[in-house]
Design a protein around this motif. Structure first.
Motif, PDB file in Angstrom:
ATOM      1  N   HIS A   1       1.491  -1.282  -0.157  1.00 23.70           N
ATOM      2  CA  HIS A   1       0.036  -0.383   0.139  1.00 23.70           C
ATOM      3  C   HIS A   1       0.483   1.094  -0.133  1.00 23.70           C
ATOM      4  O   HIS A   1       0.593   2.225  -0.498  1.00 23.70           O
ATOM      5  CB  HIS A   1      -0.951   0.187   1.319  1.00 23.70           C
TER       6      HIS A   1
ATOM      7  N   TYR B   1       1.396   3.515  -2.584  1.00 19.56           N
ATOM      8  CA  TYR B   1       0.246   4.356  -3.387  1.00 19.56           C
ATOM      9  C   TYR B   1       0.725   6.277  -3.637  1.00 19.56           C
ATOM     10  O   TYR B   1       0.524   6.591  -4.395  1.00 19.56           O
ATOM     11  CB  TYR B   1      -0.698   4.267  -2.517  1.00 19.56           C
TER      12      TYR B   1
ATOM     13  N   ARG C   1      -4.093   4.758 -10.616  1.00 17.12           N
ATOM     14  CA  ARG C   1      -5.131   4.066 -11.307  1.00 17.12           C
ATOM     15  C   ARG C   1      -6.448   4.046  -9.861  1.00 17.12           C
ATOM     16  O   ARG C   1      -7.722   3.793 -10.055  1.00 17.12           O
ATOM     17  CB  ARG C   1      -4.732   2.394 -10.832  1.00 17.12           C
TER      18      ARG C   1
ATOM     19  N   GLY D   1      -7.834  -3.727   1.196  1.00 20.93           N
ATOM     20  CA  GLY D   1      -7.158  -3.153   1.295  1.00 20.93           C
ATOM     21  C   GLY D   1      -7.191  -2.021   2.179  1.00 20.93           C
ATOM     22  O   GLY D   1      -7.839  -2.244   3.393  1.00 20.93           O
TER      23      GLY D   1
ATOM     24  N   VAL E   1     -14.128  -5.997   2.989  1.00 20.84           N
ATOM     25  CA  VAL E   1     -13.930  -6.626   3.480  1.00 20.84           C
ATOM     26  C   VAL E   1     -12.118  -7.206   3.473  1.00 20.84           C
ATOM     27  O   VAL E   1     -11.513  -6.363   1.364  1.00 20.84           O
ATOM     28  CB  VAL E   1     -14.187  -8.869   3.244  1.00 20.84           C
ATOM     29  N   GLU E   2     -11.134  -7.023   4.524  1.00 20.90           N
ATOM     30  CA  GLU E   2      -9.719  -7.584   3.882  1.00 20.90           C
ATOM     31  C   GLU E   2      -9.117  -8.009   4.957  1.00 20.90           C
ATOM     32  O   GLU E   2      -9.010  -7.946   6.485  1.00 20.90           O
ATOM     33  CB  GLU E   2      -9.221  -6.099   4.008  1.00 20.90           C
ATOM     34  N   LEU E   3      -8.472  -9.070   4.679  1.00 24.20           N
ATOM     35  CA  LEU E   3      -7.571 -10.517   5.652  1.00 24.20           C
ATOM     36  C   LEU E   3      -6.375  -9.517   6.783  1.00 24.20           C
ATOM     37  O   LEU E   3      -6.498  -9.982   7.558  1.00 24.20           O
ATOM     38  CB  LEU E   3      -6.605 -10.980   4.961  1.00 24.20           C
TER      39      LEU E   3
ATOM     40  N   ASP F   1     -11.799 -13.035   5.623  1.00 21.22           N
ATOM     41  CA  ASP F   1     -11.468 -13.176   4.365  1.00 21.22           C
ATOM     42  C   ASP F   1     -13.124 -13.248   3.010  1.00 21.22           C
ATOM     43  O   ASP F   1     -13.570 -13.843   3.293  1.00 21.22           O
ATOM     44  CB  ASP F   1     -11.253 -15.144   4.610  1.00 21.22           C
ATOM     45  N   ALA F   2     -12.193 -12.403   2.575  1.00 21.46           N
ATOM     46  CA  ALA F   2     -13.442 -12.109   0.957  1.00 21.46           C
ATOM     47  C   ALA F   2     -13.741 -13.490  -0.051  1.00 21.46           C
ATOM     48  O   ALA F   2     -14.234 -12.770  -0.669  1.00 21.46           O
ATOM     49  CB  ALA F   2     -12.302 -10.806   0.773  1.00 21.46           C
TER      50      ALA F   2
ATOM     51  N   CYS G   1     -11.222  -4.171  -6.717  1.00 23.80           N
ATOM     52  CA  CYS G   1      -9.794  -3.447  -7.524  1.00 23.80           C
ATOM     53  C   CYS G   1      -8.539  -4.516  -7.027  1.00 23.80           C
ATOM     54  O   CYS G   1      -8.669  -5.057  -5.263  1.00 23.80           O
ATOM     55  CB  CYS G   1      -9.600  -2.719  -6.773  1.00 23.80           C
TER      56      CYS G   1
ATOM     57  N   PHE H   1      -8.130 -16.509  -3.385  1.00 17.71           N
ATOM     58  CA  PHE H   1      -6.860 -15.378  -3.875  1.00 17.71           C
ATOM     59  C   PHE H   1      -5.344 -15.997  -3.528  1.00 17.71           C
ATOM     60  O   PHE H   1      -5.251 -16.791  -2.980  1.00 17.71           O
ATOM     61  CB  PHE H   1      -7.067 -14.394  -2.293  1.00 17.71           C
TER      62      PHE H   1
ATOM     63  N   GLU I   1      -1.028 -15.714  -3.266  1.00 19.36           N
ATOM     64  CA  GLU I   1      -0.148 -14.526  -3.145  1.00 19.36           C
ATOM     65  C   GLU I   1       0.111 -14.038  -4.141  1.00 19.36           C
ATOM     66  O   GLU I   1       0.999 -13.083  -3.958  1.00 19.36           O
ATOM     67  CB  GLU I   1       0.071 -14.863  -1.845  1.00 19.36           C
TER      68      GLU I   1
HETATM   69  C1  LIG Z   1      -3.088  -5.708  -4.836  1.00 15.69           C
HETATM   70  S1  LIG Z   1      -3.948  -5.030  -2.978  1.00 15.69           S
HETATM   71  C2  LIG Z   1      -5.105  -4.550  -3.222  1.00 15.69           C
HETATM   72  C3  LIG Z   1      -6.351  -3.924  -2.308  1.00 15.69           C
HETATM   73  C4  LIG Z   1      -7.560  -2.745  -2.577  1.00 15.69           C
HETATM   74  N1  LIG Z   1      -8.085  -3.394  -3.468  1.00 15.69           N
HETATM   75  C5  LIG Z   1      -7.213  -1.533  -3.471  1.00 15.69           C
HETATM   76  O1  LIG Z   1      -7.365  -1.450  -4.748  1.00 15.69           O
HETATM   77  O2  LIG Z   1      -6.123  -0.578  -3.218  1.00 15.69           O
HETATM   78  C6  LIG Z   1      -4.822  -6.877  -2.732  1.00 15.69           C
HETATM   79  C7  LIG Z   1      -5.335  -6.922  -1.157  1.00 15.69           C
HETATM   80  O3  LIG Z   1      -5.945  -7.961  -0.480  1.00 15.69           O
HETATM   81  C8  LIG Z   1      -5.890  -8.447   0.712  1.00 15.69           C
HETATM   82  N2  LIG Z   1      -6.591 -10.149   0.620  1.00 15.69           N
HETATM   83  C9  LIG Z   1      -6.341 -11.259   0.400  1.00 15.69           C
HETATM   84  N3  LIG Z   1      -6.550 -12.010   0.376  1.00 15.69           N
HETATM   85  C10 LIG Z   1      -7.432 -12.007   0.869  1.00 15.69           C
HETATM   86  C11 LIG Z   1      -8.589 -12.241   1.326  1.00 15.69           C
HETATM   87  N4  LIG Z   1      -8.879 -14.086   1.403  1.00 15.69           N
HETATM   88  N5  LIG Z   1      -9.945 -11.692   2.250  1.00 15.69           N
HETATM   89  C12 LIG Z   1      -9.290 -10.996   2.485  1.00 15.69           C
HETATM   90  N6  LIG Z   1      -9.267  -9.559   1.457  1.00 15.69           N
HETATM   91  C13 LIG Z   1      -7.228 -10.738   1.172  1.00 15.69           C
HETATM   92  C14 LIG Z   1      -4.377  -7.998   0.854  1.00 15.69           C
HETATM   93  O4  LIG Z   1      -4.124  -8.189   2.010  1.00 15.69           O
HETATM   94  C15 LIG Z   1      -4.200  -6.960   0.327  1.00 15.69           C
HETATM   95  O5  LIG Z   1      -5.005  -5.950   1.098  1.00 15.69           O
END
Ligand SMILES: C[S@@+](CC[C@H](N)C(=O)[O-])C[C@H]1O[C@@H](n2cnc3c(N)ncnc32)[C@H](O)[C@@H]1O
Length: 218
Positions: free
Chosen positions: A7, A10, A19, A47, A70-72, A99-100, A118, A209, A211
């Motif tokens: 992050h 940004y 973006r 995020g 929803v953010e982990l 967990d999204a 996003c 998702f 990593e």
């Molecule tokens: C590329 S970042 C995008 C963050 C935000 N959406 C943005 O565009 O600024 C991906 C995000 O997904 C989160 N993430 C990864 N796996 C996840 C899950 N299973 N549930 C929720 N969030 C998750 C990460 O912690 C990270 O913040």
């Protein structure tokens, strides 16, 4: 992957800033287009929620919005909550540390008028892209919007972007807006769902998702 570190991009990356600016504008446009009354928003892998938060500052429909993000990653959730509090929007934005990819994360908030995804597709394999788009019918209201981003500056990512567009079209989504950041790195797009929204299943895995985007198969 250290998503808190990610992050910080940004602040430094012109492409990421561009973006963010397009995403905020498209969120704002969707809110303008929503019929009067409550607007439910969900954000997947949110995020710190700076896209939604930025769009809601001074927007005329902010008072109608109830959003779940929803953010982990706990640290990002804390930052997002603090920023929402600071902006006086804590009652509009509910940050869930969770967990999204699980349907349970969205209970009580879907079908949503706006689904924000996003920074997600770059971490979703080909088979899981099909699965995620298919499962959007649980999340998105009929007539509701879906905003997504995808890097699009090489052959693979371009191919994936086209696949996402085709799959959305096959799943009753119509394109409202498709923009690319000025230096050509990211696509930011809004689609509108014209199909039926389906009841949210219990305890269903909606997508995987990954990593490690480099290991994906597109
Ligand atoms: C590329 S970042 C995008 C963050 C935000 N959406 C943005 O565009 O600024 C991906 C995000 O997904 C989160 N993430 C990864 N796996 C996840 C899950 N299973 N549930 C929720 N969030 C998750 C990460 O912690 C990270 O913040």
């Amino acid at each position: 992957m250290d998503w808190f570190e990610w992050h910080k991009g940004y602040r430094k990356s012109p492409a990421l800033k561009a973006r963010l600016s397009l995403v905020r504008q498209q969120i704002s446009d969707c809110l303008n287009a929503c019929p009067s009354g409550k607007i439910h928003v969900v954000s997947l892998c949110a995020g710190d929620g700076r896209d939604l938060l930025g769009a809601l500052m001074n927007h005329p429909r902010t008072g109608d919005v109830n959003a779940r993000l929803v953010e982990l990653e706990g640290q990002l959730v804390e930052c997002g909550r603090a920023a929402a509090e600071g902006a006086g929007l804590a009652d509009r934005l509910e940050f869930v540390e969770g967990d999204a990819t699980l349907s349970s994360a969205y209970e009580g908030m879907v079908p949503a008028d706006l689904v924000v995804g996003c920074g997600v597709f770059g971490h979703v394999s080909a088979s899981q892209t099909v699965r995620l788009i298919h499962n959007l019918s649980f999340l998105c209201n009929s007539g509701g919007f879906f905003i997504w981003t995808r890097r699009c500056n090489d052959r693979e990512s371009n191919l994936h972007t086209n696949t996402i567009q085709n799959l959305l079209a096959e799943s009753a989504f119509e394109e409202v807006c498709f923009e690319v950041t000025p230096e050509g790195k990211f696509a930011v797009s809004t689609y509108r769902y014209l199909g039926e929204s389906l009841p949210l299943p219990n305890d269903q895995h909606l997508f995987d998702f990954s990593e490690f985007a480099g290991a994906l198969d597109w």
